[in-house]
Motif scaffolding. Structure first.
Motif, mmCIF file in Angstrom:
data_model
loop_
_atom_site.group_PDB
_atom_site.id
_atom_site.type_symbol
_atom_site.label_atom_id
_atom_site.label_comp_id
_atom_site.label_asym_id
_atom_site.label_seq_id
_atom_site.Cartn_x
_atom_site.Cartn_y
_atom_site.Cartn_z
ATOM 1 N N SER A 1 15.787 2.277 0.153
ATOM 2 C CA SER A 1 16.011 0.841 0.280
ATOM 3 C C SER A 1 15.506 0.347 1.632
ATOM 4 O O SER A 1 15.171 1.144 2.517
ATOM 5 N N ARG A 2 15.531 -0.964 1.786
ATOM 6 C CA ARG A 2 15.152 -1.541 3.072
ATOM 7 C C ARG A 2 16.110 -1.078 4.165
ATOM 8 O O ARG A 2 15.690 -0.834 5.302
ATOM 9 N N LYS A 3 17.376 -0.913 3.820
ATOM 10 C CA LYS A 3 18.348 -0.417 4.800
ATOM 11 C C LYS A 3 17.978 0.994 5.257
ATOM 12 O O LYS A 3 18.096 1.320 6.443
ATOM 13 N N ASP A 4 17.526 1.835 4.323
ATOM 14 C CA ASP A 4 17.075 3.187 4.685
ATOM 15 C C ASP A 4 15.916 3.115 5.674
ATOM 16 O O ASP A 4 15.861 3.875 6.649
ATOM 17 N N LEU A 5 14.985 2.200 5.399
ATOM 18 C CA LEU A 5 13.831 2.040 6.280
ATOM 19 C C LEU A 5 14.275 1.630 7.678
ATOM 20 O O LEU A 5 13.767 2.159 8.683
ATOM 21 N N GLU A 6 15.211 0.702 7.760
ATOM 22 C CA GLU A 6 15.702 0.249 9.059
ATOM 23 C C GLU A 6 16.347 1.405 9.829
ATOM 24 O O GLU A 6 16.139 1.555 11.037
ATOM 25 N N GLU A 7 17.109 2.229 9.122
ATOM 26 C CA GLU A 7 17.775 3.351 9.784
ATOM 27 C C GLU A 7 16.775 4.402 10.247
ATOM 28 O O GLU A 7 16.898 4.951 11.345
ATOM 29 N N GLN A 8 15.793 4.704 9.409
ATOM 30 C CA GLN A 8 14.841 5.773 9.724
ATOM 31 C C GLN A 8 13.785 5.344 10.744
ATOM 32 O O GLN A 8 13.076 6.199 11.287
ATOM 33 N N THR A 9 13.669 4.052 11.008
ATOM 34 C CA THR A 9 12.731 3.576 12.030
ATOM 35 C C THR A 9 13.472 2.927 13.198
ATOM 36 O O THR A 9 12.890 2.121 13.932
ATOM 37 N N ARG A 10 14.743 3.296 13.354
ATOM 38 C CA ARG A 10 15.542 2.736 14.447
ATOM 39 C C ARG A 10 14.874 3.029 15.792
ATOM 40 O O ARG A 10 14.444 4.152 16.056
ATOM 41 N N GLY A 11 14.763 2.001 16.618
ATOM 42 C CA GLY A 11 14.143 2.167 17.928
ATOM 43 C C GLY A 11 12.645 1.951 17.935
ATOM 44 O O GLY A 11 12.012 1.995 18.998
ATOM 45 N N VAL A 12 12.047 1.717 16.756
ATOM 46 C CA VAL A 12 10.611 1.459 16.658
ATOM 47 C C VAL A 12 10.402 -0.004 16.309
ATOM 48 O O VAL A 12 11.000 -0.516 15.350
ATOM 49 N N GLU A 13 9.575 -0.701 17.081
ATOM 50 C CA GLU A 13 9.234 -2.083 16.791
ATOM 51 C C GLU A 13 8.148 -2.065 15.706
ATOM 52 O O GLU A 13 6.987 -1.725 15.953
ATOM 53 N N CYS A 14 8.553 -2.399 14.467
ATOM 54 C CA CYS A 14 7.627 -2.342 13.334
ATOM 55 C C CYS A 14 8.153 -3.232 12.216
ATOM 56 O O CYS A 14 9.289 -3.727 12.268
ATOM 57 N N ARG A 15 7.328 -3.429 11.204
ATOM 58 C CA ARG A 15 7.794 -4.098 10.000
ATOM 59 C C ARG A 15 8.861 -3.229 9.345
ATOM 60 O O ARG A 15 8.746 -2.008 9.306
ATOM 61 N N LYS A 16 9.888 -3.886 8.809
ATOM 62 C CA LYS A 16 10.965 -3.153 8.131
ATOM 63 C C LYS A 16 11.253 -3.806 6.781
ATOM 64 O O LYS A 16 12.410 -3.896 6.344
ATOM 65 N N ASP A 17 10.188 -4.255 6.122
ATOM 66 C CA ASP A 17 10.326 -4.940 4.839
ATOM 67 C C ASP A 17 9.864 -4.040 3.696
ATOM 68 O O ASP A 17 9.352 -2.944 3.908
ATOM 69 N N LYS A 18 10.030 -4.512 2.473
ATOM 70 C CA LYS A 18 9.692 -3.718 1.294
ATOM 71 C C LYS A 18 8.196 -3.417 1.192
ATOM 72 O O LYS A 18 7.797 -2.475 0.503
ATOM 73 N N GLY A 19 7.387 -4.193 1.877
ATOM 74 C CA GLY A 19 5.943 -3.973 1.835
ATOM 75 C C GLY A 19 5.494 -2.663 2.449
ATOM 76 O O GLY A 19 4.395 -2.181 2.171
ATOM 77 N N VAL A 20 6.338 -2.075 3.311
ATOM 78 C CA VAL A 20 5.984 -0.786 3.924
ATOM 79 C C VAL A 20 6.989 0.307 3.551
ATOM 80 O O VAL A 20 7.022 1.361 4.163
ATOM 81 N N LEU A 21 7.800 0.042 2.520
ATOM 82 C CA LEU A 21 8.829 1.003 2.130
ATOM 83 C C LEU A 21 8.238 2.339 1.683
ATOM 84 O O LEU A 21 8.848 3.394 1.872
ATOM 85 N N ASP A 22 7.032 2.305 1.097
ATOM 86 C CA ASP A 22 6.408 3.547 0.644
ATOM 87 C C ASP A 22 5.971 4.440 1.803
ATOM 88 O O ASP A 22 5.626 5.609 1.599
ATOM 89 N N GLU A 23 5.996 3.905 3.035
ATOM 90 C CA GLU A 23 5.634 4.686 4.217
ATOM 91 C C GLU A 23 6.865 5.153 5.005
ATOM 92 O O GLU A 23 6.730 5.628 6.136
ATOM 93 N N ILE A 24 8.033 5.038 4.419
ATOM 94 C CA ILE A 24 9.266 5.442 5.081
ATOM 95 C C ILE A 24 9.179 6.924 5.478
ATOM 96 O O ILE A 24 8.620 7.745 4.743
ATOM 97 N N PRO A 25 9.714 7.299 6.643
ATOM 98 C CA PRO A 25 9.644 8.703 7.064
ATOM 99 C C PRO A 25 10.168 9.699 6.036
ATOM 100 O O PRO A 25 9.649 10.815 5.919
ATOM 101 N N GLY A 26 11.178 9.311 5.256
ATOM 102 C CA GLY A 26 11.745 10.211 4.260
ATOM 103 C C GLY A 26 10.786 10.590 3.154
ATOM 104 O O GLY A 26 11.048 11.537 2.397
ATOM 105 N N ALA A 27 9.658 9.870 3.018
ATOM 106 C CA ALA A 27 8.653 10.198 2.000
ATOM 107 C C ALA A 27 7.705 11.289 2.477
ATOM 108 O O ALA A 27 6.821 11.717 1.715
ATOM 109 N N TYR A 28 7.888 11.734 3.725
ATOM 110 C CA TYR A 28 6.992 12.728 4.330
ATOM 111 C C TYR A 28 7.716 14.021 4.640
ATOM 112 O O TYR A 28 8.939 14.067 4.758
ATOM 113 N N LYS A 29 6.943 15.089 4.792
ATOM 114 C CA LYS A 29 7.492 16.366 5.217
ATOM 115 C C LYS A 29 7.990 16.262 6.662
ATOM 116 O O LYS A 29 7.592 15.365 7.411
ATOM 117 N N ASP A 30 8.836 17.193 7.036
ATOM 118 C CA ASP A 30 9.330 17.286 8.405
ATOM 119 C C ASP A 30 8.182 17.717 9.307
ATOM 120 O O ASP A 30 7.667 18.826 9.187
#
Length: 400
Positions: free
Chosen positions: A345-374
Motif C-alpha cells: 500500500s501507499r502506507k507501506d511505501l511511506e514506511e519503507q522510504t522513511r527519511g528519503v525525500e521522494c514521491r510516495k504515491d501509487k505511481g511509484v508503488l511498483d518500485e517499493i523496496p519490498g519488491a527487491y532482494k535484500d
C-alpha cells in the motif's frame, strides 16, 4: 562467497554458474534454455540479483561465439549508471530537501517526457547524427517505428525515462555528497532493440524449431543483418552513455543554486549494465552480453544500486574470470510490478522510504523496496567478484 550452484555440470549443455542460493524457477528454466544454444562459449554466469526476464534472464552474463542474441541485450540498450562525488559534506545540505527534488524534476523530464526544444540538446546529439542517418537509410522500417524520429531522439537526450530509472542525491560513509543516476537509450534504443529482435526471428525462421525459446533467436557472423545489428547496438550504447552524461550536467546545474559552491571531485564511473561487447575469455574472442550485470575487471570501478529506500555501492572489481569479470547490476526484483502493487500500500511505501525525500504515491508503488532482494545479501554473495569502496545512502530520489 563462491559459486553457490552449478546447472548442467554433467550434461551436454554448457554449465550455468550461479552466485546465489535464492533463484526462482522461471530464471532457472531460462538459464537452462540459454545453455542449450550451440553458440555459448564455456559457461553462463548468473549474478546474485538474477531473476526471470523476457527470453534471457536478468542478471546473466552470456558469452557467445561469432553470434549475438538481440533479446539478451534487450530493448533498453546501454541502460546503466553514472555517479559523481561533490566537494561538500552532508552537514552543508539544506534542512529541507524537497526544493532540491523539485529543481531536479524541473530540469530533467521523467517518464515519457522529453525536452520541449530540439535545439536544447542538438549539440550533444551532433556526433551521433551521421551514424543514425546511415542506420535509418539501411533500415527504413526502423525509421517508421518512430513518430517524428529526429525530434524524438534529440529531445529525449538528457531525460530519465520510466520504470526503475532514477536520480538520487546520496551521502557516503564519510558524509560526502554524491549524485547518482540510472537511465538508458530511451525511445530510440527501445525501437532499435524491438526491430532487431524481430529481425533475428525472421532471419532464423527456418531454424526456430531448434530453439528452446523463440526469444533466443540470434544473429550469426556472416548472416545478412549481423553487421547492421552490431553497428546499431553500439550506436544505442553510446547514446545511453551520452544521455547519462547530459543528464548529470542538468542535475548539477539544477541543484547548484540550493547548495554551497561545490566542485565535482570524482566521477565513479559511467557504466552500462544492459549491453554487449567483444572480450577475450577462456582462449577465445567472444561477444559478452551482460543483461543486468556490470563489468568488474581487476580494479575497475562500478556502481551497484539498491532500491529507493536502502543503500547503493561503489565497488572495485576483482577480475574474477569465472564470472567473466562481472558482478550484479543492482538488488534484483523478487516480484513483478503488478504483484508489488497488489501486495503493498501507499502506507507501506511511506514506511519503507522513511527519511528519503521522494514521491510516495501509487505511481511509484511498483518500485517499493519490498519488491527487491535484500541488497546486503546480494553484496555478500559476490564478495569474490568485487570489494566495496563506498556505501551510499540516498536522501533524495527522483523516480521515472
Amino acid at each position: 562467497m563462491p559459486i553457490k550452484k552449478i546447472l548442467n555440470g554433467n550434461g551436454k549443455d554448457v554449465p550455468v554458474k550461479i552466485y546465489t542460493d535464492t533463484i526462482d524457477h522461471g530464471a532457472i528454466n531460462q538459464l537452462k534454455n540459454i545453455a542449450k544454444l550451440p553458440i555459448i562459449h564455456s559457461h553462463i554466469a548468473a549474478m546474485p540479483d538474477v531473476h526471470m526476464g523476457i527470453g534471457a534472464t536478468v542478471g546473466s552474463v552470456i558469452p557467445t561465439l561469432n553470434a549475438i542474441i538481440p533479446a539478451a541485450v534487450g530493448v533498453d540498450i546501454g541502460c546503466g549508471m553514472n555517479a559523481v562525488r561533490l566537494s561538500i559534506k552532508a552537514s552543508q545540505l539544506p534542512d529541507h530537501l524537497k526544493p532540491l527534488r523539485e529543481a531536479i524534476e524541473r530540469a530533467v523530464p521523467v517518464g515519457a517526457g522529453a525536452h520541449s526544444q530540439v535545439s536544447a540538446r542538438a549539440q550533444a546529439c551532433k556526433p551521433l547524427e551521421k551514424g543514425l542517418a546511415q542506420l535509418f537509410e539501411r533500415h527504413p522500417t526502423l525509421l517508421k517505428m518512430l513518430r517524428q524520429p529526429h525530434a524524438t531522439w534529440v529531445k529525449q537526450m538528457g531525460t530519465l525515462g520510466s520504470g526503475n530509472h532514477f536520480i538520487e542525491l546520496c551521502v557516503d560513509e564519510s558524509d560526502d555528497v554524491w549524485i547518482m543516476l540510472h537511465s538508458g537509450s530511451r525511445g530510440i534504443g527501445n525501437a532499435i532493440g524491438r526491430y532487431f529482435i524481430q529481425q533475428a526471428k525472421r532471419d532464423m525462421q527456418g531454424h526456430m524449431q531448434h530453439l528452446p525459446d523463440k526469444d533466443l533467436a540470434y544473429f550469426s557472423e556472416g548472416s545478412p543483418h549481423f553487421n547492421d545489428y552490431v553497428v546499431a547496438v553500439n550506436w544505442a550504447q553510446e547514446y545511453a552513455r551520452v544521455n547519462r552524461q547530459e543528464m548529470m550536467g542538468l542535475v548539477l546545474r539544477a541543484i547548484a543554486p540550493h547548495l554551497p559552491e561545490f566542485d565535482v571531485s570524482h566521477e565513479a564511473i559511467n557504466c552500462h549494465h544492459n549491453y554487449v561487447q567483444q572480450e577475450f575469455h577462456y582462449g577465445e574472442q567472444v561477444f559478452v552480453t551482460r543483461k543486468g550485470a556490470i563489468s568488474a575487471r581487476q580494479d575497475e570501478l562500478g556502481i551497484i544500486p539498491g532500491s529507493m529506500g536502502t543503500r547503493s555501492y561503489i565497488v572495485r572489481g576483482k577480475g574474477s574470470e569465472e564470472s567473466f569479470c562481472s558482478c550484479s547490476h543492482g538488488a534484483g526484483r523478487v516480484m513483478s510490478r503488478g504483484k508489488a502493487k497488489q501486495l503493498f500500500s501507499r502506507k507501506d511505501l511511506e514506511e519503507q522510504t522513511r527519511g528519503v525525500e521522494c514521491r510516495k504515491d501509487k505511481g511509484v508503488l511498483d518500485e517499493i523496496p519490498g519488491a527487491y532482494k535484500d541488497i546486503d545479501q546480494v553484496m555478500a554473495h559476490q564478495n569474490d567478484l568485487v570489494e566495496v569502496v563506498h556505501t551510499l545512502k540516498q536522501l533524495v530520489c527522483v523516480k521515472g
